[in-house]
Design a protein around this motif. Structure first.
Motif, PDB file in Angstrom:
ATOM      1  N   ASP A  67       1.173   1.850  -0.984  1.00 56.62           N
ATOM      2  CA  ASP A  67       1.147   1.896  -2.351  1.00 56.62           C
ATOM      3  C   ASP A  67       1.959   0.804  -2.794  1.00 56.62           C
ATOM      4  OD1 ASP A  67       0.418   2.499  -4.978  1.00 56.62           O
ATOM      5  OD2 ASP A  67       1.798   3.940  -5.316  1.00 56.62           O
ATOM      6  N   HIS A  98       0.317  -2.785  -4.500  1.00 55.09           N
ATOM      7  CA  HIS A  98       0.753  -3.222  -6.005  1.00 55.09           C
ATOM      8  C   HIS A  98       0.901  -4.844  -6.000  1.00 55.09           C
ATOM      9  CE1 HIS A  98       2.324   0.980  -7.090  1.00 55.09           C
ATOM     10  NE2 HIS A  98       1.139   0.746  -7.114  1.00 55.09           N
ATOM     11  N   HIS A 156      -7.230  -0.394  -6.797  1.00 57.09           N
ATOM     12  CA  HIS A 156      -6.535   0.820  -7.564  1.00 57.09           C
ATOM     13  C   HIS A 156      -7.496   1.863  -8.392  1.00 57.09           C
ATOM     14  CE1 HIS A 156      -2.490  -0.075  -6.444  1.00 57.09           C
ATOM     15  NE2 HIS A 156      -2.237   0.953  -6.928  1.00 57.09           N
ATOM     16  N   HIS A 210      -2.268   8.930  -2.904  1.00 55.31           N
ATOM     17  CA  HIS A 210      -2.705   7.895  -3.666  1.00 55.31           C
ATOM     18  C   HIS A 210      -2.448   6.641  -2.607  1.00 55.31           C
ATOM     19  CE1 HIS A 210      -3.055   4.440  -6.182  1.00 55.31           C
ATOM     20  NE2 HIS A 210      -1.809   4.235  -6.155  1.00 55.31           N
ATOM     21  N   LEU A 212      -5.237   4.321  -0.495  1.00 55.95           N
ATOM     22  CA  LEU A 212      -5.438   2.771  -0.980  1.00 55.95           C
ATOM     23  C   LEU A 212      -5.205   2.330   0.832  1.00 55.95           C
ATOM     24  CD1 LEU A 212      -2.437   2.334  -3.409  1.00 55.95           C
ATOM     25  CD2 LEU A 212      -5.069   1.471  -3.646  1.00 55.95           C
TER      26      LEU A 212
END
Ligand code: NZQ
Ligand code: ZN
Length: 392
Positions: free
Chosen positions: A194, A198, A267, A281, A285
């Motif tokens: 994650d 980002h 996302h 999550h 991803l």
């Protein structure tokens, strides 16, 4: 570089043993009656909740508590939290946990002073008021400890949606890397994925001349490539944990994203997966992000070459830049596999035949999503298909 405002008011309280200062910081930021909000039990088992309670007692701050936040936090617990805060006259929310607990706390913070249904704000209504929120972070991942965002899943239909405002930025976030040593390695790897995502959402941009943020992005990515295998091999490596924890915050407090257009399509595409299948999550991803890269890299081959050479150590092939770009994406996927992440639908527990459902849940505004490369429903379908069938 584009014009920007950068607002990041959170006080970060970093290092070993700092959770014992929670009471002091709640008082400093004006809390007199606190809701301690936490997850499924890890923070209770580790003794962290007791440490926080003692610290609040020592500071003379009253509290009540609500545990039970699930990963991909649900609206149903948010409603309970809102009722509890109103009944107990809570004026400050302390999230003790990861992104799910923090996001649930932010949703409660929105709901308490609002007359209508808090879900309105997850359907686009602007947030005008919120109770103050602070965090004691237990997993390096979502970056919610520094962000103004909250992602909640509506249990009816498993719809996962986000709301955002500077009002949701935590007043303070206590970050003790040693608290993350109890994480299962799978959760550590989900968090690492994650964090990298980002950065990638910000790295792939159409804005030129943003050298400073490019280099900051690359610093975070290189840190993750170096430190993640170290904590997977040795969960008690404090220094590697510390680097990852701070990387997670730097990745998402938008320091790496100012002055440039950002993407966020991966996302959005992933949120439908973790919404529908209730998977982590970060794992979603790991499946989506490289597939998105494969689909869009031709939009700017040289930017993908930059990632390949600077982050994944590829040799630039000047005769065939596409080969370098693809090698970078391949190395990223290999890295994800090496830390134990799934790389396709089957490994994630998703089903290719659900792609039409995933696409239908995906909200594609006026027919195209924004970002690095504009995508329509056909593009999103193709990305899900690449993700479904990916291999090394
Ligand atoms: O519930 P407990 O028992 O605490 O267990 C949790 C949970 O099962 C466990 N865990 C956390 N800290 C631990 C630990 N287990 C042992 N030791 C510890 N120290 O880890 C599991 C996952 O926790 P969760 O909070 O769900 O992880 P994460 O921080 O990855 O948060 C994921 C959520 O954040 C959202 C995601 O969509 C997802 O719903 N995001 C929020 C963002 C934001 N607000 O800015 C941005 C992100 O892109 C992301 O979308
Ligand atoms: Zn994320």
């Amino acid at each position: 570089m584009n014009n920007f405002n950068y607002y990041s008011p959170t006080e970060f309280v970093f290092g070993k043993g700092r959770a014992a200062e929670a009471g002091y910081f709640v008082k400093k930021y004006g809390g007199s009656k606190v809701l301690i909000h936490y997850g499924g039990g890890s923070a209770v088992r580790s003794g962290l909740i007791d440490t926080v309670k003692k610290s609040l007692d020592d500071a003379g701050v009253q509290f009540c508590e609500l545990g039970g936040v699930k990963p991909n936090p649900r609206d149903t617990l948010v409603y309970r939290g809102i009722d509890m805060c109103r009944a107990e006259k809570v004026d400050f929310i302390l999230a003790v946990g990861g992104g799910s607990v923090i996001d649930s706390s932010k949703a409660i913070a929105i709901g308490v002073p609002y007359d209508g249904n808090f879900w309105d704000m997850y359907c686009g209504k602007p947030i005008e008021k919120a109770l103050p929120v602070a965090t004691v972070l237990t997993i390096a991942a979502a970056g919610s400890e520094g962000s103004g965002d909250s992602v909640i899943t509506k249990e009816d239909g498993m719809l996962k949606r986000a709301a955002g405002s500077d009002l949701l930025r935590p007043r303070f976030s206590i970050m003790d890397p040693s608290l993350t040593e109890t994480l299962p390695s799978y959760q550590t790897a989900c968090g690492a994925t994650d964090i990298m995502a980002h950065v990638f959402e910000r790295y792939f941009t159409n804005t030129t001349e943003v050298e400073i943020t490019d280099r900051l992005c690359e610093a975070v990515l290189l840190t993750m490539v170096k430190e993640t295998p170290r904590v997977i091999a040795d969960p008690n490596n404090y220094d590697a944990r510390a680097n990852i924890m701070w990387a997670g915050t730097v990745a998402h407090k938008n320091l790496c994203g100012v002055g440039r257009e950002q993407d966020w399509n991966s996302h959005e595409i992933e949120h439908e997966l973790s919404g529908l299948y209730d998977v982590a999550h970060g794992a979603g991803l790991a499946v989506i992000m490289p597939a998105w890269m494969e689909y869009v890299y031709r939009h700017n081959v040289l930017r993908f070459c930059q990632m390949a050479t600077r982050v994944f150590g590829c040799q630039m092939n000047f005769e065939d830049p596409e080969a370098t770009a693809l090698e970078g994406i391949h190395r990223f996927r290999k890295f994800l596999r090496s830390i134990g992440m799934p790389i396709n639908f089957a490994e994630l527990g998703a089903r290719e035949e659900d792609i039409p459902t995933l696409v239908s849940k995906f909200e594609i505004g006026d027919g195209k999503t924004g970002g690095f490369m504009q995508l329509d429903a056909h593009d999103v379908t193709e990305i899900y298909k690449l993700a479904a069938n990916a291999s090394l």
